[in-house]
Design a protein around this motif. Structure first.
Motif, PDB file in Angstrom:
ATOM      1  N   GLN A 118       3.260 -21.544 -23.684  1.00  0.00           N
ATOM      2  CA  GLN A 118       2.791 -22.435 -22.626  1.00  0.00           C
ATOM      3  C   GLN A 118       3.756 -23.587 -22.413  1.00  0.00           C
ATOM      4  O   GLN A 118       4.048 -23.980 -21.281  1.00  0.00           O
ATOM      5  CB  GLN A 118       1.437 -22.992 -23.043  1.00  0.00           C
ATOM      6  N   MET A 119       4.269 -24.121 -23.537  1.00  0.00           N
ATOM      7  CA  MET A 119       5.198 -25.252 -23.439  1.00  0.00           C
ATOM      8  C   MET A 119       6.444 -24.836 -22.666  1.00  0.00           C
ATOM      9  O   MET A 119       6.910 -25.531 -21.768  1.00  0.00           O
ATOM     10  CB  MET A 119       5.575 -25.694 -24.865  1.00  0.00           C
ATOM     11  N   ARG A 120       6.951 -23.638 -23.023  1.00  0.00           N
ATOM     12  CA  ARG A 120       8.176 -23.183 -22.357  1.00  0.00           C
ATOM     13  C   ARG A 120       7.934 -22.982 -20.870  1.00  0.00           C
ATOM     14  O   ARG A 120       8.741 -23.340 -20.025  1.00  0.00           O
ATOM     15  CB  ARG A 120       8.639 -21.853 -22.961  1.00  0.00           C
ATOM     16  N   ASN A 121       6.767 -22.397 -20.560  1.00  0.00           N
ATOM     17  CA  ASN A 121       6.423 -22.172 -19.154  1.00  0.00           C
ATOM     18  C   ASN A 121       6.349 -23.461 -18.390  1.00  0.00           C
ATOM     19  O   ASN A 121       6.856 -23.578 -17.270  1.00  0.00           O
ATOM     20  CB  ASN A 121       5.067 -21.482 -19.062  1.00  0.00           C
ATOM     21  N   GLU A 122       5.678 -24.474 -19.016  1.00  0.00           N
ATOM     22  CA  GLU A 122       5.537 -25.749 -18.296  1.00  0.00           C
ATOM     23  C   GLU A 122       6.889 -26.376 -18.055  1.00  0.00           C
ATOM     24  O   GLU A 122       7.168 -26.877 -16.966  1.00  0.00           O
ATOM     25  CB  GLU A 122       4.669 -26.704 -19.112  1.00  0.00           C
ATOM     26  N   LEU A 123       7.747 -26.343 -19.095  1.00  0.00           N
ATOM     27  CA  LEU A 123       9.070 -26.939 -18.927  1.00  0.00           C
ATOM     28  C   LEU A 123       9.849 -26.209 -17.839  1.00  0.00           C
ATOM     29  O   LEU A 123      10.528 -26.833 -17.016  1.00  0.00           O
ATOM     30  CB  LEU A 123       9.844 -26.862 -20.245  1.00  0.00           C
ATOM     31  N   PHE A 124       9.729 -24.871 -17.837  1.00  0.00           N
ATOM     32  CA  PHE A 124      10.435 -24.085 -16.830  1.00  0.00           C
ATOM     33  C   PHE A 124       9.969 -24.463 -15.431  1.00  0.00           C
ATOM     34  O   PHE A 124      10.768 -24.726 -14.536  1.00  0.00           O
ATOM     35  CB  PHE A 124      10.177 -22.595 -17.093  1.00  0.00           C
ATOM     36  N   SER A 125       8.632 -24.514 -15.247  1.00  0.00           N
ATOM     37  CA  SER A 125       8.110 -24.832 -13.914  1.00  0.00           C
ATOM     38  C   SER A 125       8.509 -26.234 -13.498  1.00  0.00           C
ATOM     39  O   SER A 125       8.885 -26.470 -12.345  1.00  0.00           O
ATOM     40  CB  SER A 125       6.593 -24.703 -13.875  1.00  0.00           C
ATOM     41  N   LYS A 126       8.444 -27.172 -14.487  1.00  0.00           N
ATOM     42  CA  LYS A 126       8.806 -28.555 -14.142  1.00  0.00           C
ATOM     43  C   LYS A 126      10.253 -28.643 -13.690  1.00  0.00           C
ATOM     44  O   LYS A 126      10.590 -29.275 -12.702  1.00  0.00           O
ATOM     45  CB  LYS A 126       8.608 -29.434 -15.391  1.00  0.00           C
ATOM     46  N   GLU A 127      11.136 -27.942 -14.450  1.00  0.00           N
ATOM     47  CA  GLU A 127      12.562 -27.981 -14.121  1.00  0.00           C
ATOM     48  C   GLU A 127      12.802 -27.351 -12.754  1.00  0.00           C
ATOM     49  O   GLU A 127      13.607 -27.827 -11.960  1.00  0.00           O
ATOM     50  CB  GLU A 127      13.335 -27.231 -15.202  1.00  0.00           C
ATOM     51  N   LYS A 128      12.044 -26.268 -12.484  1.00  0.00           N
ATOM     52  CA  LYS A 128      12.205 -25.593 -11.191  1.00  0.00           C
ATOM     53  C   LYS A 128      11.805 -26.533 -10.058  1.00  0.00           C
ATOM     54  O   LYS A 128      12.508 -26.657  -9.045  1.00  0.00           O
ATOM     55  CB  LYS A 128      11.320 -24.355 -11.175  1.00  0.00           C
ATOM     56  N   GLU A 129      10.656 -27.233 -10.243  1.00  0.00           N
ATOM     57  CA  GLU A 129      10.229 -28.158  -9.193  1.00  0.00           C
ATOM     58  C   GLU A 129      11.217 -29.282  -9.032  1.00  0.00           C
ATOM     59  O   GLU A 129      11.515 -29.724  -7.920  1.00  0.00           O
ATOM     60  CB  GLU A 129       8.869 -28.749  -9.550  1.00  0.00           C
ATOM     61  N   ARG A 130      11.746 -29.735 -10.166  1.00  0.00           N
ATOM     62  CA  ARG A 130      12.704 -30.845 -10.080  1.00  0.00           C
ATOM     63  C   ARG A 130      13.937 -30.410  -9.307  1.00  0.00           C
ATOM     64  O   ARG A 130      14.442 -31.149  -8.459  1.00  0.00           O
ATOM     65  CB  ARG A 130      13.069 -31.288 -11.492  1.00  0.00           C
ATOM     66  N   GLN A 131      14.406 -29.207  -9.583  1.00  0.00           N
ATOM     67  CA  GLN A 131      15.601 -28.747  -8.862  1.00  0.00           C
ATOM     68  C   GLN A 131      15.308 -28.557  -7.389  1.00  0.00           C
ATOM     69  O   GLN A 131      16.162 -28.762  -6.535  1.00  0.00           O
ATOM     70  CB  GLN A 131      16.098 -27.429  -9.479  1.00  0.00           C
ATOM     71  N   LEU A 132      14.062 -28.154  -7.089  1.00  0.00           N
ATOM     72  CA  LEU A 132      13.692 -27.984  -5.681  1.00  0.00           C
ATOM     73  C   LEU A 132      13.623 -29.328  -4.983  1.00  0.00           C
ATOM     74  O   LEU A 132      13.985 -29.468  -3.811  1.00  0.00           O
ATOM     75  CB  LEU A 132      12.332 -27.291  -5.609  1.00  0.00           C
ATOM     76  N   SER A 133      13.160 -30.365  -5.704  1.00  0.00           N
ATOM     77  CA  SER A 133      12.984 -31.663  -5.070  1.00  0.00           C
ATOM     78  C   SER A 133      14.307 -32.377  -4.842  1.00  0.00           C
ATOM     79  O   SER A 133      14.337 -33.411  -4.205  1.00  0.00           O
ATOM     80  CB  SER A 133      12.076 -32.542  -5.919  1.00  0.00           C
ATOM     81  N   LEU A 134      15.419 -31.813  -5.361  1.00  0.00           N
ATOM     82  CA  LEU A 134      16.714 -32.440  -5.102  1.00  0.00           C
ATOM     83  C   LEU A 134      17.104 -32.334  -3.636  1.00  0.00           C
ATOM     84  O   LEU A 134      17.976 -33.045  -3.167  1.00  0.00           O
ATOM     85  CB  LEU A 134      17.810 -31.763  -5.938  1.00  0.00           C
ATOM     86  N   TYR A 135      16.491 -31.382  -2.914  1.00  0.00           N
ATOM     87  CA  TYR A 135      16.812 -31.203  -1.500  1.00  0.00           C
ATOM     88  C   TYR A 135      15.557 -31.441  -0.683  1.00  0.00           C
ATOM     89  O   TYR A 135      14.889 -30.492  -0.281  1.00  0.00           O
ATOM     90  CB  TYR A 135      17.320 -29.781  -1.245  1.00  0.00           C
ATOM     91  N   PRO A 136      15.173 -32.695  -0.425  1.00  0.00           N
ATOM     92  CA  PRO A 136      13.923 -32.955   0.281  1.00  0.00           C
ATOM     93  C   PRO A 136      13.965 -32.504   1.743  1.00  0.00           C
ATOM     94  O   PRO A 136      12.994 -31.990   2.262  1.00  0.00           O
ATOM     95  CB  PRO A 136      13.746 -34.470   0.178  1.00  0.00           C
ATOM     96  N   ARG A 137      15.131 -32.640   2.401  1.00  0.00           N
ATOM     97  CA  ARG A 137      15.216 -32.204   3.785  1.00  0.00           C
ATOM     98  C   ARG A 137      15.882 -30.842   3.825  1.00  0.00           C
ATOM     99  O   ARG A 137      16.773 -30.554   3.054  1.00  0.00           O
ATOM    100  CB  ARG A 137      16.042 -33.203   4.596  1.00  0.00           C
ATOM    101  N   ILE A 138      15.457 -30.040   4.794  1.00  0.00           N
ATOM    102  CA  ILE A 138      16.016 -28.685   4.862  1.00  0.00           C
ATOM    103  C   ILE A 138      17.383 -28.750   5.521  1.00  0.00           C
ATOM    104  O   ILE A 138      17.527 -29.226   6.648  1.00  0.00           O
ATOM    105  CB  ILE A 138      15.084 -27.775   5.675  1.00  0.00           C
ATOM    106  N   GLU A 139      18.417 -28.266   4.825  1.00  0.00           N
ATOM    107  CA  GLU A 139      19.756 -28.186   5.420  1.00  0.00           C
ATOM    108  C   GLU A 139      20.093 -26.721   5.634  1.00  0.00           C
ATOM    109  O   GLU A 139      19.696 -25.862   4.837  1.00  0.00           O
ATOM    110  CB  GLU A 139      20.788 -28.793   4.462  1.00  0.00           C
ATOM    111  N   LYS A 140      20.831 -26.454   6.690  1.00  0.00           N
ATOM    112  CA  LYS A 140      21.138 -25.071   7.010  1.00  0.00           C
ATOM    113  C   LYS A 140      22.505 -24.690   6.491  1.00  0.00           C
ATOM    114  O   LYS A 140      23.440 -25.493   6.520  1.00  0.00           O
ATOM    115  CB  LYS A 140      21.126 -24.877   8.537  1.00  0.00           C
ATOM    116  N   ILE A 141      22.633 -23.446   6.009  1.00  0.00           N
ATOM    117  CA  ILE A 141      23.938 -22.920   5.610  1.00  0.00           C
ATOM    118  C   ILE A 141      24.151 -21.602   6.337  1.00  0.00           C
ATOM    119  O   ILE A 141      23.187 -20.952   6.733  1.00  0.00           O
ATOM    120  CB  ILE A 141      24.034 -22.687   4.090  1.00  0.00           C
ATOM    121  N   GLU A 142      25.414 -21.225   6.517  1.00  0.00           N
ATOM    122  CA  GLU A 142      25.720 -19.969   7.195  1.00  0.00           C
ATOM    123  C   GLU A 142      26.177 -18.965   6.172  1.00  0.00           C
ATOM    124  O   GLU A 142      27.146 -19.198   5.458  1.00  0.00           O
ATOM    125  CB  GLU A 142      26.832 -20.199   8.218  1.00  0.00           C
TER     126      GLU A 142
END
Lengths: 344, 171
Positions: free
Chosen positions: A35-59
């Protein structure tokens, strides 16, 4: 941390034995660790997602054979190669196992970070070496998950690593150290059958393999209970310039890995765990190597052929001769220009 | 008991109605058979190729009887409008198909015709023709997962069968 004294009090009273806890290694129950590993994984995933608050486009430019020259406009750090395949066709979604992004093998569900060129790799390409390696790695990880859950809570199971064996050796393997009380235990055919059935359940659940690139610090926190994993994290971090370690998760099993994996567990069709061997090392603890063989949905085998492959996979697979061959291959490649040495 | 069947029902009718009438139908099929014997691979509307197939195979059966046979020569004379093909039929095609008891032709579908009618087309060819094959079997590459596993298995079997480290060659 609040949870630590809870662990000391409640668990100790429930199991009726004295709970000896050291400073860092407080949670010894496997479920809590998971459970601990899962929580840390999910937290890290959310944190990495929150680094890009606005949607930027790539080609993203597609350089494959089927629709040459198409350009996809995708979201940065949100869209994955699987989304690009969804733009092409269902066949691409179902068939592609890895994506070749700027010449590097990527998971299908790993978000794209910058404008690049993309190509899809399937099992039936001209040179599916990367795909085969990824498949073998994923099968080994599924086996590790099954083995971790298979034993009762009071028997400790320590996963070491999955040695990088090539496909031609006949089996994927995972090194594991079981509890001391199980040193004399020889797994029987029925044990293997029940392990295979567990693996079959996982495959049937069709879990996606989520990938995450984290800094070594976070990975060390996740795997603090397992010294072999910590060694592997150090090794991986030293190989990389930024000290980034690649983790994969499916269901609630998290593991350090050496390369990309297949997108979902349902890509495996025939899966069987066949043998367990004791490795002879100079360490005091007994290292066991569990082996298995598997085939993907796209490359099914007739049952006669499958049984022959099963028989072969029961033999011990050692990685020394392949490492030597690979080392020779690398030397030959560095020394002379072309010269493809046939390994094994 | 065969009472006068209405013309619209065709239960059990084997032969299709092509062209302007029965004579026209036979002429059409005769032209197609001649073209097949000359070129050994032709494209035609699917229905006509299907009708023609039976006649072509029966013609080859007649040709197998030999050119001294009166009936065979009369058949070849009727069915092949270009008379130099009679020689080809008896001297080239009959020996080629002598070992086979039947099935001398192969018929495959083709995308519909480009013209206004979008007709269903087929390609019909005599087996053993000198052209490259119509269907190429796409073999999986040597390096796919299953092929690599099988290769490892084969090598293991060979190593087990042959003695390890074979000694030097006898002089």
């Amino acid at each position: 941390m609040a949870a630590r004294w809870v662990g000391c009090g409640l668990w100790g009273r429930r199991q009726g034995r004295r709970f000896i806890s050291t400073s860092t290694v407080s949670r010894l129950t496997s479920e809590e660790v998971i459970q601990m590993r899962n929580e840390l994984f999910s937290k890290e995933k959310e944190r990495q997602l929150s680094l890009y608050p606005r949607i930027e486009k790539i080609e993203v430019k597609y350089t494959g054979k089927s629709h040459p020259g198409s350009v996809f406009v995708m979201n940065k750090a949100l869209s994955t190669p699987y989304n690009c395949a969804m733009h092409l066709s269902e066949w691409h979604c179902k068939r592609s196992v890895l994506a070749l992004v700027d010449g590097e093998a990527w998971d299908m569900y790993r978000p794209l970070t910058k404008s690049c060129e993309i190509q899809f790799l399937t099992f039936k390409d001209e040179d599916p070496e990367e795909v085969n390696k990824a498949y073998w790695r994923s099968c080994a990880m599924i086996m590790a998950c099954v083995l971790k859950r298979a034993f009762k809570d009071d028997y400790s199971v320590d996963l070491i690593r999955a040695p990088e064996v090539p496909v031609i050796s006949g089996a994927f393997c995972y090194d594991i150290i079981l509890d001391n009380r199980l040193n004399d235990w020889k797994p029987t055919n029925d044990n293997f059958r029940s392990l295979t059935r567990d693996a079959g359940k996982l495959i049937h659940k069709d879990l996606p393999f989520e990938t995450l690139h984290v800094e070594a610090k976070v990975a060390r926190e996740m795997f603090q209970h397992n010294k072999y994993k910590l060694e592997m994290i150090e090794q991986k971090a030293s190989q990389n310039m930024e000290g980034i370690v690649m983790l994969h998760r499916f269901g609630d099993f998290v593991d350090v890995s050496e390369g990309p994996h297949i997108p979902r567990t349902s890509f495996c069709f025939q899966y069987e765990i066949t043998a367990a061997h004791n490795l002879q090392t100079n360490q005091s603890e007994l290292i066991r190597r569990f082996q298995g063989v598997s085939l993907p949905v796209h490359l099914k085998a007739h049952h006669i052929v499958w049984h022959k492959l099963l028989e072969r996979s029961k033999r011990l697979v050692t990685e020394e001769k392949y490492l030597e061959a690979a080392a020779e291959h690398h030397e030959a490649k560095d020394g002379t220009e072309e010269e493809k040495t046939a390994s094994i | 008991m065969r009472l006068s069947l209405p013309a619209a029902i065709s239960h059990g009718r084997v032969f299709r109605r092509l062209g302007l009438g029965p004579r026209s139908r036979i002429d059409l099929l005769r032209n197609l058979v001649t073209a097949l014997v000359r070129h050994e691979r032709i494209e035609a509307p699917w229905a006509r190729a299907d009708e023609m197939r039976g006649y072509a195979e029966k013609l080859i059966d007649y040709a197998k009887l030999g050119d001294t046979n009166e009936r065979a020569m009369r058949m070849a004379d009727f069915w092949l409008t270009e008379k130099d093909l009679i020689h080809k039929l008896f001297k080239v095609l009959a020996p080629r198909f002598q070992p086979h008891p039947g099935n001398y032709t192969r018929m495959l579908h083709i995308p519909n015709r480009d013209g206004l009618d979008r007709a269903k087309m087929a390609v019909i060819e005599l087996k053993g023709n000198p052209f490259p094959p119509l269907i190429r079997k796409r073999r999986d590459s040597e390096k796919t997962l299953l092929n690599q596993l099988l290769k490892g298995y084969r090598e293991d079997m060979q190593q087990a069968a042959a003695p390890q480290a074979p000694e030097g060659t006898p002089v």
